[in-house]
Enzyme design. Structure first.
Site, PDB file in Angstrom:
ATOM      1  N   CYS A  71       0.857  -1.196   0.000  1.00 20.57           N
ATOM      2  CA  CYS A  71       0.000   0.000   0.000  1.00 20.57           C
ATOM      3  C   CYS A  71       0.890   1.241   0.000  1.00 20.57           C
ATOM      4  CB  CYS A  71      -0.875  -0.016   1.252  1.00 20.57           C
ATOM      5  SG  CYS A  71       0.118  -0.067   2.752  1.00 20.57           S
TER       6      CYS A  71
ATOM      7  N   CYS B 128      -8.580   3.558   6.678  1.00 23.07           N
ATOM      8  CA  CYS B 128      -7.507   3.538   5.674  1.00 23.07           C
ATOM      9  C   CYS B 128      -8.035   3.017   4.336  1.00 23.07           C
ATOM     10  CB  CYS B 128      -6.371   2.654   6.168  1.00 23.07           C
ATOM     11  SG  CYS B 128      -5.288   2.119   4.861  1.00 23.07           S
TER      12      CYS B 128
ATOM     13  N   THR C 281      -5.432   0.872  11.771  1.00 27.60           N
ATOM     14  CA  THR C 281      -5.846   0.960  10.368  1.00 27.60           C
ATOM     15  C   THR C 281      -6.001  -0.379   9.667  1.00 27.60           C
ATOM     16  OG1 THR C 281      -3.528   1.218   9.839  1.00 27.60           O
ATOM     17  CG2 THR C 281      -4.811   3.239  10.039  1.00 27.60           C
TER      18      THR C 281
ATOM     19  N   SER D 155       1.634  -5.678   3.276  1.00 23.80           N
ATOM     20  CA  SER D 155       3.072  -5.589   3.537  1.00 23.80           C
ATOM     21  C   SER D 155       3.856  -6.647   2.768  1.00 23.80           C
ATOM     22  CB  SER D 155       3.331  -5.722   5.041  1.00 23.80           C
ATOM     23  OG  SER D 155       2.609  -6.814   5.578  1.00 23.80           O
TER      24      SER D 155
ATOM     25  N   HIS E 254      -0.417  -4.287  19.626  1.00 20.71           N
ATOM     26  CA  HIS E 254       0.155  -4.024  18.295  1.00 20.71           C
ATOM     27  C   HIS E 254       0.875  -2.670  18.306  1.00 20.71           C
ATOM     28  CE1 HIS E 254       0.286  -3.039  13.999  1.00 20.71           C
ATOM     29  NE2 HIS E 254       0.099  -4.321  13.752  1.00 20.71           N
TER      30      HIS E 254
ATOM     31  N   GLU F  81       1.104  -0.286  16.225  1.00 21.21           N
ATOM     32  CA  GLU F  81       0.325   0.880  15.789  1.00 21.21           C
ATOM     33  C   GLU F  81      -0.656   1.322  16.871  1.00 21.21           C
ATOM     34  OE1 GLU F  81      -1.647   0.726  11.879  1.00 21.21           O
ATOM     35  OE2 GLU F  81      -3.202   1.977  12.784  1.00 21.21           O
TER      36      GLU F  81
HETATM   37  S1  SF4 Z   1      -2.476   2.899   7.265  1.00 26.32           S
HETATM   38 FE1  SF4 Z   1      -1.378   0.953   7.131  1.00 26.32          FE
HETATM   39  S2  SF4 Z   1      -2.485  -0.223   5.558  1.00 26.32           S
HETATM   40 FE2  SF4 Z   1      -3.153   1.934   5.373  1.00 26.32          FE
HETATM   41  S3  SF4 Z   1      -1.822   2.829   3.784  1.00 26.32           S
HETATM   42 FE3  SF4 Z   1      -0.859   3.190   5.779  1.00 26.32          FE
HETATM   43  S4  SF4 Z   1       0.570   1.483   6.113  1.00 26.32           S
HETATM   44 FE4  SF4 Z   1      -0.872   0.896   4.483  1.00 26.32          FE
END
Ligand code: SF4
Length: 413
Positions: free
Chosen positions: A54, A284, A245, A376, A177, A179
Site C-alpha cells: 500500500c 484507511c 488501520t 506488507s 500491536h 500501531e
Molecule cells: S495505514 Fe497501514 S495499511 Fe493503510 S496505507 Fe498506511 S501502512 Fe498501508
C-alpha cells in the site's frame, strides 16, 4: 496521478506488475472489484483486484532503503520490524539493520547502546511519544527517518481533535500491536482513551454507556487498555471511534454503530451529535480496498485459497479470516512453505501455530486457486508462490499466452 515510489527491484514482479498496471489502465477509479483470472489450463489463479504494498508500506520501504544507501558508514536501527513481512525484515537485517524492539514491545537493544551518531528509523506503524522523547533525550532526532504512514498520522490528528472537543477516543485495535500502542500514546495526551479489541468487547462498552453495567464491569475488562484515571461515568458520555488501520473495516463500522446506538438509547436520537462523533473519514483506503477485493474474490469462488504474508501481519490475518470462512485457505509467508504438491506448511490463525497439511492440492481440473496477500507483502513473493504452484501442473499454457490480455506497457507510454 498517484505518487510513484522507488521500490527495490527484487520486491517487484513482472507478472503481477503487468496485471496490476493493465487493470489500473482499464479502471483507474478502481470501481471494478472483480478478480483477475490467470488461466493456465489445468490451474487457474484467481487474483484479488487489490493486494500487496500500500501507499504507507511503499513509502516506508523507499525511505528505509534510501537511508541505508545514504548512510553506509553509520549504524542504522529500526525501532521494530519496519513492516510485518519476514522477507523484507530479513533483507534489512542482512544489510546490517538492527531492531530495537520486538513486535510485542520487548527491548532487544538497550537505550544505552545508542549514540547521537546512530540513525533510528521509525516504522510505518509509527511509535509512541514516550519513545520519541527517549530518542530526543539521547540526541537522536526521531523525525528525520520517520516512515510513519500518513494514514496512521491522520488517526492521531483526529484523536487529538476529538480530545480538544471534549470527546473520549475509543480505539478499535489490538492493544499490544505497535500501531495501537502508538495511537494510544498520542491519543491520551489530549483525550481519555480506551482500546476495544472486537465486537464482543464493544458490547460490554455499550452496556456501560447504557448504564446496564457499571464501573466495576468496565474495569474488569478495560483496566489494562484504558488511560490512567479513566472514569466510565464521566468519560463515556461523548465518544468517537477510530481504529488500528489494519482492522476489519466492517468490524470497526459495526462497533461504531453499536456504540452510536447505545448513545441513542441513553440520551435520545436528537442529542446524538453531542455524544457521538463521526470519524468514518479515518478508515484507511488500502485496508478498505484490500478487504473489499477479498469479498469480491470470495464471491467469485475458488477451490482453495492461498494468502501470502507475515504471520504477525494484522491486515493479512483479516484477509485470511475472510477467505477461510469461504474455502480451504492456507496462510503462508512465501513459496518455501509449499514443500511439495503433497504437503504445505502454513500458519493456523486460531492456534497461532504452524501446521502441515497433506494432500492440500485437490485433484480437480481445472483447479481454481484464489491468490492474494496483505499490504506488507512484496509482489515478488506472490509471484514466487504462483510459480511454485504452477510447477506442479503439466502441460499448462505459456505465461506469455496467459498474460496476453495484460499487455506490457512500452517505456514512456
Ligand atoms: S495505514 Fe497501514 S495499511 Fe493503510 S496505507 Fe498506511 S501502512 Fe498501508
Amino acid at each position: 496521478m498517484a505518487r510513484q515510489f522507488d521500490i527495490p527491484v527484487f520486491y517487484k514482479s513482472s507478472v503481477i506488475s503487468r496485471v496490476k498496471t493493465a487493470r489500473h489502465m482499464q479502471d483507474p477509479r478502481k470501481r471494478d472489484l472483480l478478480p483477475t483470472v490467470l488461466d493456465f489450463g489445468a490451474v487457474r489463479f484467481i487474483l484479488a483486484r487489490h493486494f500487496g504494498f500500500c501507499f504507507g508500506v511503499e513509502n516506508a520501504v523507499e525511505i528505509a532503503y534510501k537511508t541505508l544507501e545514504a548512510h553506509a558508514e553509520q549504524r542504522v536501527f529500526f525501532l521494530s520490524e519496519m513492516i510485518h513481512n519476514p522477507n523484507v525484515n530479513w533483507d534489512l537485517q542482512e544489510r546490517g539493520v538492527r531492531f530495537i524492539f520486538t513486535s510485542s514491545g520487548a527491548q532487544l537493544v538497550p537505550w544505552d547502546e545508542l549514540t547521537p551518531a546512530d540513525i533510528v528509523v521509525v516504522p510505518a506503524f509509527g511509535t509512541t511519544l514516550e519513545i520519541q522523547e527517549t530518542l530526543a533525550e539521547r540526541g537522536i532526532d526521531p523525525y528525520t527517518y520517520n516512515t510513519t504512514c500518513p494514514f496512521v498520522e491522520k488517526v492521531w490528528k483526529r484523536s487529538a481533535q476529538l480530545g480538544e472537543s471534549g470527546y473520549t477516543v475509543v480505539v478499535h485495535g489490538k492493544a499490544t500491536h505497535e500501531e495501537t500502542r502508538a495511537t494510544f500514546s498520542h491519543s491520551i495526551r489530549s483525550a481519555p482513551t480506551v482500546v476495544v479489541l472486537d465486537v464482543k468487547e464493544a458490547r460490554i462498552l455499550a452496556e456501560v454507556i447504557q448504564g446496564t453495567l457499571g464501573t466495576e464491569a468496565f474495569m474488569t475488562h478495560f483496566a489494562h487498555t484504558c488511560s490512567a484515571g479513566f472514569d466510565p461515568a464521566q468519560h463515556l458520555v461523548r465518544i468517537g471511534v477510530v481504529n488500528q488501520t489494519t482492522m476489519l473495516a466492517s468490524e470497526t463500522w459495526e462497533i461504531a454503530q453499536m456504540l452510536q446506538q447505545a448513545m441513542v438509547e441513553r440520551y435520545g436520537a436528537a442529542q446524538l451529535p453531542s455524544h457521538f462523533a463521526d470519524t468514518s473519514d479515518t478508515l484507511c483506503y488500502a485496508t478498505n480496498e484490500n478487504q473489499n477485493a477479498t469479498y469480491a474474490l470470495i464471491q467469485h469462488g475458488a477451490d482453495i485459497g492461498l494468502v501470502v504474508g507475515g504471520y504477525n501481519s494484522s491486515n493479512t490475518s483479516h484477509i485470511v479470516e475472510l477467505c477461510e470462512a469461504a474455502m480451504p485457505t492456507y496462510f503462508i509467508r512465501n513459496a518455501d512453505e509449499i514443500a511439495s504438491s503433497q504437503n504445505i506448511n502454513h500458519f493456523k490463525l486460531h492456534t497461532r501455530q504452524m501446521a502441515t497439511t497433506a494432500s492440500w492440492l485437490p485433484a480437480k481440473r481445472p483447479l481454481d486457486i484464489a491468490l492474494t496477500c496483505g499490504a506488507s507483502c512484496p509482489d515478488a513473493i506472490v509471484e514466487g508462490v504462483l510459480f511454485r504452484v504452477l510447477s506442479f501442473f503439466a502441460a499448462t499454457r505459456s505465461l506469455e499466452d496467459v498474460l496476453q490480455p495484460y499487455p506490457e506497457l512500452q517505456r514512456g507510454a
